[in-house]
Motif scaffolding. Structure first.
Motif, PDB file in Angstrom:
ATOM      1  N   LEU A  72       0.813  -1.217   0.000  1.00  0.00           N
ATOM      2  CA  LEU A  72       0.000   0.000   0.000  1.00  0.00           C
ATOM      3  C   LEU A  72       0.846   1.266   0.000  1.00  0.00           C
ATOM      4  O   LEU A  72       0.303   2.361  -0.096  1.00  0.00           O
ATOM      5  N   GLY A  73       2.152   1.121   0.165  1.00  0.00           N
ATOM      6  CA  GLY A  73       3.019   2.287   0.131  1.00  0.00           C
ATOM      7  C   GLY A  73       3.394   2.799   1.506  1.00  0.00           C
ATOM      8  O   GLY A  73       3.212   2.123   2.521  1.00  0.00           O
ATOM      9  N   LYS A  74       3.871   4.035   1.529  1.00  0.00           N
ATOM     10  CA  LYS A  74       4.398   4.634   2.756  1.00  0.00           C
ATOM     11  C   LYS A  74       3.348   5.348   3.587  1.00  0.00           C
ATOM     12  O   LYS A  74       3.648   5.852   4.659  1.00  0.00           O
ATOM     13  N   ASN A  96      -8.112 -14.981  -8.559  1.00  0.00           N
ATOM     14  CA  ASN A  96      -8.983 -14.701  -7.410  1.00  0.00           C
ATOM     15  C   ASN A  96      -9.221 -13.197  -7.352  1.00  0.00           C
ATOM     16  O   ASN A  96      -8.274 -12.415  -7.446  1.00  0.00           O
ATOM     17  N   CYS A  97     -10.485 -12.798  -7.172  1.00  0.00           N
ATOM     18  CA  CYS A  97     -10.848 -11.378  -7.139  1.00  0.00           C
ATOM     19  C   CYS A  97     -11.510 -11.039  -5.805  1.00  0.00           C
ATOM     20  O   CYS A  97     -12.382 -11.770  -5.338  1.00  0.00           O
ATOM     21  N   PHE A  98     -11.104  -9.926  -5.243  1.00  0.00           N
ATOM     22  CA  PHE A  98     -11.637  -9.465  -3.962  1.00  0.00           C
ATOM     23  C   PHE A  98     -12.028  -8.000  -4.109  1.00  0.00           C
ATOM     24  O   PHE A  98     -11.239  -7.195  -4.597  1.00  0.00           O
ATOM     25  N   ILE A  99     -13.238  -7.666  -3.687  1.00  0.00           N
ATOM     26  CA  ILE A  99     -13.778  -6.322  -3.830  1.00  0.00           C
ATOM     27  C   ILE A  99     -13.879  -5.687  -2.444  1.00  0.00           C
ATOM     28  O   ILE A  99     -14.610  -6.179  -1.581  1.00  0.00           O
ATOM     29  N   LEU A 100     -13.143  -4.598  -2.240  1.00  0.00           N
ATOM     30  CA  LEU A 100     -13.121  -3.913  -0.950  1.00  0.00           C
ATOM     31  C   LEU A 100     -13.437  -2.429  -1.134  1.00  0.00           C
ATOM     32  O   LEU A 100     -13.144  -1.841  -2.184  1.00  0.00           O
ATOM     33  N   TYR A 101     -13.984  -1.839  -0.086  1.00  0.00           N
ATOM     34  CA  TYR A 101     -14.155  -0.396  -0.045  1.00  0.00           C
ATOM     35  C   TYR A 101     -12.855   0.222   0.491  1.00  0.00           C
ATOM     36  O   TYR A 101     -12.142  -0.417   1.287  1.00  0.00           O
ATOM     37  N   PRO A 102     -12.525   1.442   0.101  1.00  0.00           N
ATOM     38  CA  PRO A 102     -11.296   2.077   0.592  1.00  0.00           C
ATOM     39  C   PRO A 102     -11.205   2.129   2.118  1.00  0.00           C
ATOM     40  O   PRO A 102     -10.131   1.954   2.683  1.00  0.00           O
ATOM     41  N   GLU A 103     -12.344   2.332   2.792  1.00  0.00           N
ATOM     42  CA  GLU A 103     -12.340   2.370   4.253  1.00  0.00           C
ATOM     43  C   GLU A 103     -11.896   1.025   4.828  1.00  0.00           C
ATOM     44  O   GLU A 103     -11.229   0.966   5.866  1.00  0.00           O
ATOM     45  N   GLU A 104     -12.281  -0.060   4.162  1.00  0.00           N
ATOM     46  CA  GLU A 104     -11.878  -1.395   4.613  1.00  0.00           C
ATOM     47  C   GLU A 104     -10.380  -1.614   4.412  1.00  0.00           C
ATOM     48  O   GLU A 104      -9.718  -2.210   5.255  1.00  0.00           O
ATOM     49  N   VAL A 105      -9.867  -1.122   3.299  1.00  0.00           N
ATOM     50  CA  VAL A 105      -8.426  -1.234   3.047  1.00  0.00           C
ATOM     51  C   VAL A 105      -7.657  -0.519   4.155  1.00  0.00           C
ATOM     52  O   VAL A 105      -6.708  -1.071   4.724  1.00  0.00           O
ATOM     53  N   LYS A 106      -8.088   0.691   4.494  1.00  0.00           N
ATOM     54  CA  LYS A 106      -7.416   1.449   5.553  1.00  0.00           C
ATOM     55  C   LYS A 106      -7.518   0.741   6.902  1.00  0.00           C
ATOM     56  O   LYS A 106      -6.543   0.667   7.649  1.00  0.00           O
ATOM     57  N   LYS A 107      -8.689   0.210   7.194  1.00  0.00           N
ATOM     58  CA  LYS A 107      -8.907  -0.469   8.470  1.00  0.00           C
ATOM     59  C   LYS A 107      -8.064  -1.743   8.593  1.00  0.00           C
ATOM     60  O   LYS A 107      -7.546  -2.060   9.662  1.00  0.00           O
ATOM     61  N   LEU A 108      -7.918  -2.463   7.507  1.00  0.00           N
ATOM     62  CA  LEU A 108      -7.203  -3.737   7.525  1.00  0.00           C
ATOM     63  C   LEU A 108      -5.696  -3.603   7.306  1.00  0.00           C
ATOM     64  O   LEU A 108      -4.964  -4.591   7.441  1.00  0.00           O
ATOM     65  N   ALA A 109      -5.242  -2.409   6.974  1.00  0.00           N
ATOM     66  CA  ALA A 109      -3.824  -2.208   6.659  1.00  0.00           C
ATOM     67  C   ALA A 109      -2.921  -2.520   7.848  1.00  0.00           C
ATOM     68  O   ALA A 109      -3.229  -2.169   8.988  1.00  0.00           O
ATOM     69  N   ARG A 111       0.962  -2.052   9.451  1.00  0.00           N
ATOM     70  CA  ARG A 111       1.967  -0.987   9.440  1.00  0.00           C
ATOM     71  C   ARG A 111       3.244  -1.507  10.073  1.00  0.00           C
ATOM     72  O   ARG A 111       3.213  -2.230  11.069  1.00  0.00           O
ATOM     73  N   SER A 112       4.344  -1.122   9.479  1.00  0.00           N
ATOM     74  CA  SER A 112       5.639  -1.502  10.026  1.00  0.00           C
ATOM     75  C   SER A 112       6.635  -0.401   9.693  1.00  0.00           C
ATOM     76  O   SER A 112       6.463   0.328   8.725  1.00  0.00           O
ATOM     77  N   GLY A 113       7.668  -0.333  10.497  1.00  0.00           N
ATOM     78  CA  GLY A 113       8.724   0.608  10.181  1.00  0.00           C
ATOM     79  C   GLY A 113       9.454   1.096  11.397  1.00  0.00           C
ATOM     80  O   GLY A 113       8.959   1.042  12.509  1.00  0.00           O
ATOM     81  N   SER A 119       5.942   1.541   6.191  1.00  0.00           N
ATOM     82  CA  SER A 119       5.228   0.987   5.040  1.00  0.00           C
ATOM     83  C   SER A 119       3.938   0.321   5.510  1.00  0.00           C
ATOM     84  O   SER A 119       3.816  -0.098   6.666  1.00  0.00           O
ATOM     85  N   TYR A 120       2.984   0.249   4.586  1.00  0.00           N
ATOM     86  CA  TYR A 120       1.678  -0.337   4.851  1.00  0.00           C
ATOM     87  C   TYR A 120       1.404  -1.433   3.823  1.00  0.00           C
ATOM     88  O   TYR A 120       1.843  -1.346   2.678  1.00  0.00           O
ATOM     89  N   TRP A 121       0.627  -2.430   4.231  1.00  0.00           N
ATOM     90  CA  TRP A 121       0.258  -3.525   3.338  1.00  0.00           C
ATOM     91  C   TRP A 121      -0.964  -4.249   3.880  1.00  0.00           C
ATOM     92  O   TRP A 121      -1.322  -4.100   5.036  1.00  0.00           O
ATOM     93  N   LEU A 122      -1.580  -5.034   3.010  1.00  0.00           N
ATOM     94  CA  LEU A 122      -2.695  -5.920   3.397  1.00  0.00           C
ATOM     95  C   LEU A 122      -2.192  -7.354   3.347  1.00  0.00           C
ATOM     96  O   LEU A 122      -1.641  -7.781   2.330  1.00  0.00           O
ATOM     97  N   GLU A 123      -2.393  -8.091   4.401  1.00  0.00           N
ATOM     98  CA  GLU A 123      -2.011  -9.502   4.439  1.00  0.00           C
ATOM     99  C   GLU A 123      -3.113 -10.350   3.797  1.00  0.00           C
ATOM    100  O   GLU A 123      -4.305 -10.011   3.910  1.00  0.00           O
TER     101      GLU A 123
END
Length: 159
Positions: A72-74, A96-109, A111-113, A119-123
């Motif tokens: 997801l970037g920095k 495989n296709c997964f449909i998410l809302y942006p709010e869900e991406v932010k909530k599930l992100a 964080r490490s650093g 950096s941020y990512w979705l597992e």
């Protein structure tokens, strides 16, 4: 049964193209008009609108060759659009296709650093779930929400 595609190493750009054009194909088959945007430009990847062309949605696409984390970037400020389509295993048909809302991406992100290098990512266990898998109908929900918002805004302005 999933049919594997050519196993030769593909560039990340080709992986991204496979995902974006697969998403465009799926949306077109469901009656959406779709327009991919300029590749590797900041912003959304696809503009999609229904047959009546009353509204549109902006879609961010993330394509992965395997079932891995989605980078997801920095920061989370770059999470934009009305919808995210995450595709993994794009070397297989169908991916495989997964449909998410942006709010869900932010909530599930995740964080490490350290030392200011964040950096941020979705597992995969966060996005590769029944709630999001092949939930293409969520795009219709976005349109309904946008139309309600536009109608209530018009009523307020005219009211």
């Amino acid at each position: 049964m999933k049919k594997p595609l050519d196993k030769t190493k593909r560039s990340s750009q080709v992986t991204g193209n496979v995902g974006m054009f697969y998403a465009c194909y799926k949306l077109s088959m469901m009656g959406w008009n779709v327009m991919p945007t300029a590749r590797n430009a900041k912003g959304i990847d696809i503009v999609a609108y229904p047959a009546n062309a009353n509204n549109f949605i902006g879609i961010q696409v993330k394509s992965l060759s395997q079932r891995t984390a989605v980078p997801l970037g920095k920061g989370l400020d770059g999470i934009m659009g009305d919808c995210w389509i995450v595709l993994n295993r794009v070397r297989e048909e169908p991916p495989n296709c997964f449909i998410l809302y942006p709010e869900e991406v932010k909530k599930l992100a995740n964080r490490s650093g350290k030392n200011g290098n964040i950096s941020y990512w979705l597992e995969p266990p966060d996005y590769d779930v029944k709630e999001f898998k092949e939930k293409w109908g969520r795009l219709d929900e976005i349109l309904i929400h946008k139309e309600k918002s536009m109608n209530s805004s018009a009523i307020t302005q005219n009211g």
